[in-house]
Enzyme design. Sequence first.
Site, mmCIF file in Angstrom:
data_model
loop_
_atom_site.group_PDB
_atom_site.id
_atom_site.type_symbol
_atom_site.label_atom_id
_atom_site.label_comp_id
_atom_site.label_asym_id
_atom_site.label_seq_id
_atom_site.Cartn_x
_atom_site.Cartn_y
_atom_site.Cartn_z
ATOM 1 N N ARG A 208 -5.407 -0.019 -9.426
ATOM 2 C CA ARG A 208 -5.700 -1.149 -8.456
ATOM 3 C C ARG A 208 -6.787 -0.577 -7.303
ATOM 4 O O ARG A 208 -6.578 0.592 -6.907
ATOM 5 C CB ARG A 208 -4.801 -1.696 -7.613
ATOM 6 N N ASP B 197 -4.028 -2.716 3.731
ATOM 7 C CA ASP B 197 -4.370 -1.903 2.499
ATOM 8 C C ASP B 197 -5.262 -0.754 2.575
ATOM 9 O O ASP B 197 -5.284 0.354 1.929
ATOM 10 C CB ASP B 197 -4.666 -2.812 1.362
ATOM 11 N N ASN C 275 -6.443 -6.542 4.347
ATOM 12 C CA ASN C 275 -4.967 -6.782 4.040
ATOM 13 C C ASN C 275 -5.021 -8.086 3.265
ATOM 14 O O ASN C 275 -6.124 -8.654 2.895
ATOM 15 C CB ASN C 275 -4.124 -7.284 5.421
ATOM 16 N N ALA D 27 0.865 -1.333 0.049
ATOM 17 C CA ALA D 27 0.048 0.085 -0.003
ATOM 18 C C ALA D 27 0.752 1.268 -0.027
ATOM 19 O O ALA D 27 0.631 2.252 -0.861
ATOM 20 C CB ALA D 27 -0.971 0.061 1.250
HETATM 21 O O1 MRU Z 1 -1.280 -7.362 -3.537
HETATM 22 P P1 MRU Z 1 -0.062 -6.543 -2.774
HETATM 23 O O2 MRU Z 1 1.295 -7.458 -2.838
HETATM 24 O O3 MRU Z 1 0.120 -5.232 -3.166
HETATM 25 O O4 MRU Z 1 -0.766 -6.750 -1.395
HETATM 26 C C1 MRU Z 1 0.232 -6.123 -0.134
HETATM 27 C C2 MRU Z 1 -0.312 -6.346 1.221
HETATM 28 O O5 MRU Z 1 -1.468 -6.987 1.375
HETATM 29 C C3 MRU Z 1 0.374 -5.755 2.254
HETATM 30 O O6 MRU Z 1 0.365 -6.454 3.434
HETATM 31 C C4 MRU Z 1 -0.092 -4.108 2.439
HETATM 32 O O7 MRU Z 1 -0.256 -3.631 1.092
HETATM 33 C C5 MRU Z 1 0.719 -3.477 3.329
HETATM 34 S S1 MRU Z 1 2.417 -2.961 2.879
HETATM 35 C C6 MRU Z 1 3.230 -2.148 4.124
#
Ligand code: MRU
Length: 356
Positions: A92, A242, A252, A51
């Site tokens: 996204r 997220d 998340n 995120a």
């Molecule tokens: O699909 P992604 O790899 O973007 O998902 C990431 C996550 O779910 C992380 O745990 C979240 O973004 C926190 S990152 C500090």
Amino acid sequence: VPVETIAWQGGHAGHVRLIEQTLLPLRHEVLEVKSVPAMVDAIKRLAVRGAPAIGVAAAFGVVLGAQGRTGRTAREVLDSALAAADELARSRPTAVNLFWALERMRAAGRRAAERGPDGDAVFAALFDESAAIHREDREICRRIGQFGAELLRDGQTVLTHCNAGGLATADYGTALAPIYVASEQKKRIAVYADETRPLLQGARLTAWELLQAGIECTLITDGMAGRVMFEGKIDAVFVGADRIARNGDVCNKIGTYSVAVLARENGVPFYCCAPLSTFDPTLADGSQIPIEERAPEEVTEGFGRRTAPPGVRVYNPAFDVTPARLVSGIVTEVGVIEAPTTAKVEAALRAGGRSA
Ligand code: MRU
């Protein structure tokens, strides 16, 4: 800093350099991103992901969209920035840091355009705002790390899911920040990393960056999390987020909810680490959070080998929501929100200067 995940290279006419995360851990390559469509593509493909890193990437993307010859009017530069923001917003849906960063960029552009007709001044304001978003993310990671490290004692073992480390932010990460800071404080912290089906952010990214940092890491598949907790191997769970609703419901990576239920069942504290930019004050609870659905091929033939019969129906939500009642605390840059409630979340947002 464990790795330089994303950075702006050069001055006003520069571009973005980011680690091409789809190639990790086999190849460590840098992707040069020079246009808005290229940035949208990088975000969609998860070349840059996590995120906070998506927020930084979006801010830099707006700057790429606003680049052009000097001598344009303020309106021209602002319009190209706003068009870029609209395009980036469609990359996204779930990580709210994307929309938060885009809103900051829009506001910075509009403020500058109101000050006068000079397009170069608007561009400079956009450039400076993106640099601030990048710089602040680093500082925020450090503060989350400081607060989170206080929850860890020498010799403890943490379980994490997905990757909320340096590769997901501009610095130390969120969920991994307390582990990095605790290690600097000479506490020995070991990590169990969930592989994180279907895209293996835990195996490919978390295990990679922890090994780089010299932190003891044991890789397990997602289905093993309950077993290792039952065996008493885990002292705490740390995950990222997220999007967090006003009541403390945490969205998340898919599988996080299962980990939270298992943690509660086994008496293991479950902490979520996230900057205030991951909170969505417009949502009273997690039920309205948009959950990205990704391509079925990620499940049936991830990484090039078919592992399911052709024609099978697939459901592939990329995120889930953990209800606030399962969350022991949310570690933010303004402190730990213990046993989150709407009132406590709103107080933290106010403390951080964000209106609830
Ligand atoms: O699909 P992604 O790899 O973007 O998902 C990431 C996550 O779910 C992380 O745990 C979240 O973004 C926190 S990152 C500090």
